[in-house]
Design a protein around this motif. Structure first.
Motif, mmCIF file in Angstrom:
data_model
loop_
_atom_site.group_PDB
_atom_site.id
_atom_site.type_symbol
_atom_site.label_atom_id
_atom_site.label_comp_id
_atom_site.label_asym_id
_atom_site.label_seq_id
_atom_site.Cartn_x
_atom_site.Cartn_y
_atom_site.Cartn_z
ATOM 1 N N GLY A 297 56.628 47.678 12.157
ATOM 2 C CA GLY A 297 56.294 46.745 13.226
ATOM 3 C C GLY A 297 54.872 46.912 13.726
ATOM 4 O O GLY A 297 54.173 45.924 13.980
ATOM 5 N N ARG A 298 54.416 48.159 13.856
ATOM 6 C CA ARG A 298 53.044 48.391 14.338
ATOM 7 C C ARG A 298 52.017 47.889 13.327
ATOM 8 O O ARG A 298 50.992 47.311 13.703
ATOM 9 C CB ARG A 298 52.840 49.881 14.614
ATOM 10 C CG ARG A 298 53.691 50.420 15.765
ATOM 11 C CD ARG A 298 53.290 51.838 16.130
ATOM 12 N NE ARG A 298 54.176 52.404 17.134
ATOM 13 C CZ ARG A 298 55.086 53.341 16.895
ATOM 14 N NH1 ARG A 298 55.225 53.828 15.659
ATOM 15 N NH2 ARG A 298 55.857 53.805 17.861
ATOM 16 N N GLY A 299 52.288 48.130 12.040
ATOM 17 C CA GLY A 299 51.370 47.640 11.019
ATOM 18 C C GLY A 299 51.299 46.122 11.002
ATOM 19 O O GLY A 299 50.215 45.537 10.882
ATOM 20 N N ALA A 300 52.454 45.472 11.132
ATOM 21 C CA ALA A 300 52.478 44.008 11.175
ATOM 22 C C ALA A 300 51.753 43.491 12.412
ATOM 23 O O ALA A 300 51.041 42.479 12.350
ATOM 24 C CB ALA A 300 53.926 43.518 11.157
ATOM 25 N N ARG A 301 51.911 44.184 13.530
ATOM 26 C CA ARG A 301 51.224 43.775 14.763
ATOM 27 C C ARG A 301 49.709 43.850 14.588
ATOM 28 O O ARG A 301 48.972 42.973 15.052
ATOM 29 C CB ARG A 301 51.669 44.678 15.908
ATOM 30 C CG ARG A 301 51.051 44.351 17.267
ATOM 31 C CD ARG A 301 51.325 45.475 18.245
ATOM 32 N NE ARG A 301 50.758 46.727 17.768
ATOM 33 C CZ ARG A 301 51.051 47.924 18.286
ATOM 34 N NH1 ARG A 301 51.922 48.021 19.274
ATOM 35 N NH2 ARG A 301 50.495 49.011 17.801
ATOM 36 N N GLN A 302 49.227 44.877 13.901
ATOM 37 C CA GLN A 302 47.792 44.998 13.665
ATOM 38 C C GLN A 302 47.271 43.890 12.747
ATOM 39 O O GLN A 302 46.145 43.413 12.916
ATOM 40 C CB GLN A 302 47.477 46.365 13.051
ATOM 41 C CG GLN A 302 47.565 47.518 14.038
ATOM 42 C CD GLN A 302 47.149 48.832 13.386
ATOM 43 O OE1 GLN A 302 47.974 49.560 12.840
ATOM 44 N NE2 GLN A 302 45.870 49.119 13.427
ATOM 45 N N LEU A 303 48.092 43.481 11.783
ATOM 46 C CA LEU A 303 47.649 42.465 10.829
ATOM 47 C C LEU A 303 47.403 41.115 11.491
ATOM 48 O O LEU A 303 46.492 40.382 11.102
ATOM 49 C CB LEU A 303 48.686 42.311 9.713
ATOM 50 C CG LEU A 303 48.676 43.379 8.619
ATOM 51 C CD1 LEU A 303 49.907 43.253 7.736
ATOM 52 C CD2 LEU A 303 47.415 43.260 7.771
ATOM 53 N N VAL A 304 48.213 40.766 12.484
ATOM 54 C CA VAL A 304 48.111 39.428 13.087
ATOM 55 C C VAL A 304 47.698 39.478 14.549
ATOM 56 O O VAL A 304 47.581 38.427 15.187
ATOM 57 C CB VAL A 304 49.457 38.676 12.958
ATOM 58 C CG1 VAL A 304 49.827 38.494 11.505
ATOM 59 C CG2 VAL A 304 50.576 39.413 13.699
ATOM 60 N N GLY A 305 47.470 40.678 15.084
ATOM 61 C CA GLY A 305 47.193 40.807 16.510
ATOM 62 C C GLY A 305 45.917 40.119 16.953
ATOM 63 O O GLY A 305 45.875 39.506 18.021
#
Length: 451
Positions: free
Chosen positions: A266-274
């Motif tokens: 979840g944290r990695g995905a958040r960084q990708l689209v944040g």
């Protein structure tokens, strides 16, 4: 082949210019082409269309075999289709400029080839399909300037002059093939979009039926399985201020997987689209180190932010064990679904907040009634003074609190001094100690009731 003689100019020994339509003999124009056009448009699906094209080419040109590759504009590659394959599409693909078909597609010019020395990739494909390749006619399928595919026709010991005539005739036929293929692709796209919209409407109705946030996330995960094929999915809701993951629901992961590992996804995905707040397709996860493959089998993924009033309240992930599987149409549908999910999540969160507020107000009302029983009914009479009291609850963490107690004391040799009795202190030192305690009104009132 005498009835198909055309006036042409050879630009080089291997390439023939496309003849103008008005140079086609009138009898062919009105009889053969009309019949071909009718046969092509009678096909109900892509398989039947390819069967008709294959049959018509063999009847008109008397070739040994044909190959048809259809252009995928999203991946910018030609995908060979075979009637022997259940899904039609095969594993043989060429980028623009690769192989004979790729060169024809890039130049958008028909070609007559007798030597495959410069096209080793095509040679591998032909040998894998068991097709002899002594003489090859290749023609692009173009409709209104858009590339749709390439047709390759395999001849056997044709005289060069006859092959030139066949290439010219194939060029004319390719216009009819392109019209039919374009019509079919547009019809298929409209039908698919209509079905997607219908499924999306049904899914939206399902996810809007629950006001419980935890139950809603399970409904969203299950509903998504009927829209877009995937092997694993996850919803990660973020805390409003810190943007840390507050709640998550996943599907397709091992039951014994470490929860910290899921949080990393979840944290990695958040960084990708944040930063961009835009959905992305990750066709090859090995090229995106920010995305954590917790299952060790994912090859591609899609990530989209869950937005509410332009504020990111969560992130959505889909994973596939196949590389390069998702398209722009999948991403568009995923974004629509995430928008519907965001509305339902926000509504459920507001509903829970309203219930919590009502519960708290009820507790405060009970606490107020308890506390009033311990307060004097009127102010104490003091000569020369007017006495009044007021209690204003403050707010910490969004919850009203009250009952603040404080006292100024100083301890010296086990003695307590009232304010004003402190000895003189050196400059810069505070002689007072403030004890500030906050308690919930209900808790304090209940405590008072015990004494």
């Amino acid at each position: 082949m005498g009835t198909r003689a055309f006036i042409m100019k050879r630009s080089n020994p291997k390439t023939v210019k496309i003849p103008r339509y008005n140079k086609i003999p009138r009898d062919i124009k009105h009889s053969v082409l009309a019949s071909i056009f009718q046969d092509l448009h009678s096909a109900p699906d892509l398989r039947n269309l390819l069967e008709n094209i294959n049959r018509l080419i063999k009847e008109e040109i008397h070739c040994q075999a044909t190959l048809i590759s259809i252009y995928d504009p999203y991946r910018e590659e030609l995908v060979y289709h075979s009637l022997e394959s259940e899904s039609l599409a095969t594993e043989f693909k060429l980028k623009l400029g690769q192989g004979l078909a790729g060169k024809i597609a890039a130049s958008q010019r028909p070609s007559y080839i007798r030597d495959l020395t410069d096209f080793p990739l095509s040679k591998v494909i032909y040998e894998s399909c068991g097709i002899p390749y002594q003489q090859i006619l290749g023609c692009p399928l173009i409709r209104r300037g858009a590339l749709l595919g390439v047709i390759e026709v395999f001849l056997a010991n044709h005289p060069e002059a006859s092959a030139d005539d066949d290439l010219a005739y194939l060029t004319v036929l390719s216009h009819q093939f392109a019209i039919s293929l374009n019509y079919f692709k547009q019809s298929e796209q409209l039908e698919r979009k209509s079905l997607e919209e219908e499924n999306l409407a049904q899914v939206s109705q399902r996810i809007s039926s629950s006001l419980d946030p935890d139950e809603l996330l399970d409904i969203i995960i299950n509903a998504l399985r009927s829209l877009i094929p995937h092997d694993a999915a996850g919803i990660y809701l973020l805390e409003r201020n810190s943007q840390e993951i507050q709640r998550m629901v996943v599907y397709g992961y091992p039951l014994d997987i470490n929860q910290d590992r899921l949080l990393e996804v979840g944290r990695g995905a958040r960084q990708l689209v944040g930063e961009t707040r835009a959905a992305v397709i990750l066709q090859d996860l090995s090229q995106f180190p920010l995305y954590v493959d917790a299952r060790n089998s994912a090859r591609s993924a899609m990530v989209t932010p869950i937005l509410s009033n332009n504020r990111m309240i969560g992130v959505f992930t889909l994973e596939s064990d196949q590389a390069d599987v998702y398209t722009s149409d999948d991403l568009a549908l995923f974004k629509k679904f995430s928008h519907q999910a965001a509305l339902s999540i926000e509504k459920a969160q507001l509903h829970r907040a309203l219930i919590e507020k009502n519960r708290l107000e009820q507790e405060l009302s009970i606490a107020r009634e308890i506390q009033m029983t311990f307060l004097p009914r009127r102010e104490p009479p003091l000569a020369g003074f007017d006495v009044a009291g007021l209690n204003l609850p403050s707010s910490r963490g969004g919850r009203p609190v009250g009952g603040c107690h404080w006292r100024c004391v100083r301890q010296r040799h086990s003695r307590f001094f009232d304010h004003g009795q402190f000895p003189r202190q050196p400059p810069g030192r505070d002689p007072q100690q403030l004890c500030d305690q906050y308690h919930h009104v209900k808790s304090e009132s209940a405590a008072l009731g015990k004494h």
